[in-house]
Motif scaffolding. Structure first.
Motif, PDB file in Angstrom:
ATOM      1  N   LEU A 146       0.836  -1.204   0.000  1.00  0.00           N
ATOM      2  CA  LEU A 146       0.000   0.000   0.000  1.00  0.00           C
ATOM      3  C   LEU A 146       0.872   1.255   0.000  1.00  0.00           C
ATOM      4  O   LEU A 146       0.592   2.208  -0.733  1.00  0.00           O
ATOM      5  CB  LEU A 146      -0.927   0.013   1.210  1.00  0.00           C
ATOM      6  CG  LEU A 146      -1.748   1.295   1.340  1.00  0.00           C
ATOM      7  CD1 LEU A 146      -2.922   1.263   0.384  1.00  0.00           C
ATOM      8  CD2 LEU A 146      -2.218   1.492   2.756  1.00  0.00           C
ATOM      9  N   LEU A 147       1.916   1.255   0.807  1.00  0.00           N
ATOM     10  CA  LEU A 147       2.820   2.409   0.860  1.00  0.00           C
ATOM     11  C   LEU A 147       3.517   2.613  -0.485  1.00  0.00           C
ATOM     12  O   LEU A 147       3.677   3.750  -0.937  1.00  0.00           O
ATOM     13  CB  LEU A 147       3.834   2.231   1.988  1.00  0.00           C
ATOM     14  CG  LEU A 147       3.213   2.207   3.391  1.00  0.00           C
ATOM     15  CD1 LEU A 147       4.223   1.695   4.417  1.00  0.00           C
ATOM     16  CD2 LEU A 147       2.669   3.570   3.779  1.00  0.00           C
ATOM     17  N   ALA A 148       3.870   1.514  -1.142  1.00  0.00           N
ATOM     18  CA  ALA A 148       4.467   1.614  -2.482  1.00  0.00           C
ATOM     19  C   ALA A 148       3.453   2.176  -3.477  1.00  0.00           C
ATOM     20  O   ALA A 148       3.802   3.005  -4.331  1.00  0.00           O
ATOM     21  CB  ALA A 148       4.974   0.237  -2.934  1.00  0.00           C
ATOM     22  N   MET A 149       2.204   1.756  -3.382  1.00  0.00           N
ATOM     23  CA  MET A 149       1.163   2.282  -4.271  1.00  0.00           C
ATOM     24  C   MET A 149       0.962   3.770  -4.045  1.00  0.00           C
ATOM     25  O   MET A 149       0.789   4.534  -5.013  1.00  0.00           O
ATOM     26  CB  MET A 149      -0.143   1.524  -4.048  1.00  0.00           C
ATOM     27  CG  MET A 149      -1.252   1.914  -5.006  1.00  0.00           C
ATOM     28  SD  MET A 149      -0.826   1.439  -6.695  1.00  0.00           S
ATOM     29  CE  MET A 149      -1.628   2.731  -7.595  1.00  0.00           C
ATOM     30  N   ALA A 150       0.986   4.210  -2.791  1.00  0.00           N
ATOM     31  CA  ALA A 150       0.862   5.645  -2.504  1.00  0.00           C
ATOM     32  C   ALA A 150       1.986   6.416  -3.171  1.00  0.00           C
ATOM     33  O   ALA A 150       1.766   7.499  -3.735  1.00  0.00           O
ATOM     34  CB  ALA A 150       0.848   5.888  -0.998  1.00  0.00           C
ATOM     35  N   GLU A 151       3.194   5.855  -3.145  1.00  0.00           N
ATOM     36  CA  GLU A 151       4.329   6.512  -3.825  1.00  0.00           C
ATOM     37  C   GLU A 151       4.096   6.592  -5.330  1.00  0.00           C
ATOM     38  O   GLU A 151       4.418   7.597  -5.964  1.00  0.00           O
ATOM     39  CB  GLU A 151       5.644   5.774  -3.522  1.00  0.00           C
ATOM     40  CG  GLU A 151       6.160   6.008  -2.127  1.00  0.00           C
ATOM     41  CD  GLU A 151       6.454   7.477  -1.828  1.00  0.00           C
ATOM     42  OE1 GLU A 151       6.948   8.209  -2.710  1.00  0.00           O
ATOM     43  OE2 GLU A 151       6.171   7.898  -0.687  1.00  0.00           O
ATOM     44  N   THR A 152       3.519   5.543  -5.915  1.00  0.00           N
ATOM     45  CA  THR A 152       3.201   5.563  -7.345  1.00  0.00           C
ATOM     46  C   THR A 152       2.175   6.647  -7.649  1.00  0.00           C
ATOM     47  O   THR A 152       2.321   7.394  -8.620  1.00  0.00           O
ATOM     48  CB  THR A 152       2.674   4.182  -7.801  1.00  0.00           C
ATOM     49  OG1 THR A 152       3.691   3.208  -7.572  1.00  0.00           O
ATOM     50  CG2 THR A 152       2.286   4.196  -9.273  1.00  0.00           C
ATOM     51  N   VAL A 153       1.140   6.745  -6.839  1.00  0.00           N
ATOM     52  CA  VAL A 153       0.110   7.768  -7.031  1.00  0.00           C
ATOM     53  C   VAL A 153       0.739   9.160  -7.001  1.00  0.00           C
ATOM     54  O   VAL A 153       0.428  10.020  -7.838  1.00  0.00           O
ATOM     55  CB  VAL A 153      -0.993   7.630  -5.951  1.00  0.00           C
ATOM     56  CG1 VAL A 153      -1.936   8.818  -5.963  1.00  0.00           C
ATOM     57  CG2 VAL A 153      -1.769   6.333  -6.152  1.00  0.00           C
ATOM     58  N   ILE A 154       1.668   9.372  -6.081  1.00  0.00           N
ATOM     59  CA  ILE A 154       2.346  10.673  -5.965  1.00  0.00           C
ATOM     60  C   ILE A 154       3.268  10.899  -7.157  1.00  0.00           C
ATOM     61  O   ILE A 154       3.218  11.956  -7.805  1.00  0.00           O
ATOM     62  CB  ILE A 154       3.125  10.746  -4.630  1.00  0.00           C
ATOM     63  CG1 ILE A 154       2.153  10.747  -3.453  1.00  0.00           C
ATOM     64  CG2 ILE A 154       4.041  11.977  -4.600  1.00  0.00           C
ATOM     65  CD1 ILE A 154       2.796  10.397  -2.121  1.00  0.00           C
ATOM     66  N   THR A 155       4.096   9.918  -7.475  1.00  0.00           N
ATOM     67  CA  THR A 155       5.054  10.033  -8.579  1.00  0.00           C
ATOM     68  C   THR A 155       4.351  10.285  -9.913  1.00  0.00           C
ATOM     69  O   THR A 155       4.830  11.054 -10.750  1.00  0.00           O
ATOM     70  CB  THR A 155       5.914   8.751  -8.679  1.00  0.00           C
ATOM     71  OG1 THR A 155       6.594   8.577  -7.444  1.00  0.00           O
ATOM     72  CG2 THR A 155       6.922   8.838  -9.806  1.00  0.00           C
ATOM     73  N   GLU A 156       3.203   9.669 -10.097  1.00  0.00           N
ATOM     74  CA  GLU A 156       2.462   9.810 -11.352  1.00  0.00           C
ATOM     75  C   GLU A 156       1.593  11.068 -11.381  1.00  0.00           C
ATOM     76  O   GLU A 156       0.847  11.281 -12.340  1.00  0.00           O
ATOM     77  CB  GLU A 156       1.612   8.559 -11.606  1.00  0.00           C
ATOM     78  CG  GLU A 156       2.433   7.307 -11.852  1.00  0.00           C
ATOM     79  CD  GLU A 156       3.323   7.404 -13.099  1.00  0.00           C
ATOM     80  OE1 GLU A 156       2.879   7.972 -14.118  1.00  0.00           O
ATOM     81  OE2 GLU A 156       4.469   6.909 -13.036  1.00  0.00           O
ATOM     82  N   GLY A 157       1.692  11.894 -10.360  1.00  0.00           N
ATOM     83  CA  GLY A 157       1.042  13.196 -10.374  1.00  0.00           C
ATOM     84  C   GLY A 157      -0.419  13.227  -9.964  1.00  0.00           C
ATOM     85  O   GLY A 157      -1.118  14.194 -10.239  1.00  0.00           O
TER      86      GLY A 157
END
Length: 185
Positions: A146-157
């Motif tokens: 989940l924490l990795a997915m949150a980082e993806t959401v942030i990185t992808e704008g």
């Protein structure tokens, strides 16, 4: 009935999960809350991790405040022997009552319902409806994906950095207790 100074909302699974560490963490969570004199606010179920947290809090003399929607009384085996037992009409109302009666939120492992509860309070924080701390008890790395997915959401704008900052992972009950003690003073 013990006096409590603060209340901690615990979102967690209505199942025990596949690892004994999840049940152990839930029991430890209930004991820790009671020993600190903090009231447990939870989903009022007597099954899975919910039941484990509540029974441990009760056994340690803690106060328990449970909230359950009418349609889950049978499925989650509404635990009526707790300090306060509230029945709501809807899931949304359940989450709101739990949130409104707590000073901090702790999320233990769980399934879709737990994720729903987590994302609702994170969204409320993101749009400025509250500033309560939200902790993920990361037992055996459960929340890492989940924490990795949150980082993806942030990185992808799709979200600001604050999205990840709102969900604070803690690796152990001891670390969680330290953080809650600081936040609840």
């Amino acid at each position: 009935m013990p006096n409590y100074t603060r209340s901690v909302c615990v979102f967690c699974g209505s199942r025990p999960g596949a690892r004994p560490a999840y049940v152990a963490a839930a029991r430890g969570m209930g004991r820790m809350l009671a020993e600190r004199g903090w009231r447990l606010v939870y989903g009022a179920g007597d099954v899975g991790l919910m039941g484990e947290v509540a029974r441990a809090a009760q056994a340690a003399g803690g106060e328990t405040f449970g909230v359950i929607p009418v349609h889950l009384l049978g499925k989650e085996v509404g635990k009526r022997d707790i300090s306060t037992f509230v029945i709501t009409e809807t899931m949304h109302e359940r989450k709101k009552v739990m949130y409104m009666n707590s000073d901090a939120i702790v999320v233990l492992p769980g399934g879709a319902g737990t994720l729903d509860e987590l994302f609702e309070v994170v969204t409320w924080r993101q749009i400025g409806l509250h500033s309560k701390p939200i902790y993920l008890l990361n037992t055996e790395g459960y929340w890492n994906p989940l924490l990795a997915m949150a980082e993806t959401v942030i990185t992808e704008g799709f979200a600001e950095r604050s999205l990840a900052e709102y969900m604070v992972p803690v690796a152990s009950l001891e670390h969680l207790e330290t953080r809650l003690t600081t936040d609840l003073i």
